[in-house]
Design a protein around this motif. Structure first.
Motif: not given
Length: 219
Positions: A179-194
């Motif tokens: 299991l690999y869990i990582f997060s990023a910020i979506e450009p435009g919406t500035v949502q956090t994507i986990v």
């Protein structure tokens, strides 16, 4: 062999079990506003939730593989009751099920809570004694009791009246990537994507190590 005699060459044959691997993914998105207005424990909860959902997906993959003709239970060990040919919750039927298992090792019964407590717990042997014995030996909260020495485990991924029984050591489960869990910020919406990701698959080493029963009580 006889004294001084050479052994006869033995040729082994093998059946191949194909475990190709499936990608399991779970994604959670939340706004930047929510990120900063939530308590610190929220992000930890998201990670825990993703891990739990991927664990469920792995179990569903195992169940799917058990039902496959190439990676699962032999057709003769799949018992399905119908209105014309019922399969009842009786001591005789339970012993017939156990007799179909051709594998050494501890046996486990898997069923959902409704099936366990409305059906399996009510079975009596030929002398009128309960076949199901309450759990007194395991700290596992999913272990509810025993039937003929085999553990009875709750599995809510199974439908009502569907029971799997067999030797779980014969299930080959392969984590190609843990299991690999990582997060990023979506450009435009500035949502956090986990995102959670796992590469996983499974198969049954011995097709006779399990029995799947769909009970059809009554008639």
């Amino acid at each position: 062999t006889d004294e001084g005699a050479a052994p006869t060459d033995e040729q082994d044959t093998f059946d191949l079990l194909s475990i190709a691997g499936v990608e399991i993914k779970k994604v959670v998105k939340y706004s930047r506003k929510m990120k900063w207005q939530s308590i610190a424990a929220f992000e930890d909860w998201v990670v825990t939730h993703i891990a739990k959902r991927i664990a469920v997906a792995k179990e569903l993959q195992i169940i799917a593989r058990l039902g496959s003709t190439s990676t699962g239970i032999a057709s003769g060990n799949v018992i399905t009751g119908t209105s014309g040919s019922p399969v009842n919750y009786t001591d005789v039927q339970i012993r017939d099920i156990l007799a179909k298992i051709k594998e050494n090792g501890p046996i486990v019964w898997y069923a959902n809570q409704k099936t366990i407590y409305t059906q399996l717990t009510a079975i009596k042997d030929l002398n009128g004694r309960p076949l199901f014995l309450d759990n007194t030996v395991s700290d596992d909260p999913l272990v509810k009791g025993r039937i003929y020495g085999g553990l009875v485990k709750q599995d809510e991924n199974l439908s009502d009246n569907v029971v799997y029984v067999g030797v779980p050591a014969s299930i080959l489960a392969n984590n190609f990537e843990d299991l690999y869990i990582f997060s990023a910020i979506e450009p435009g919406t500035v949502q956090t994507i986990v995102t959670g990701y796992s590469l996983f698959d499974a198969g049954l080493e011995n097709p006779l190590a399990f029995v799947k029963v769909t009970f059809y009580p009554g008639e």
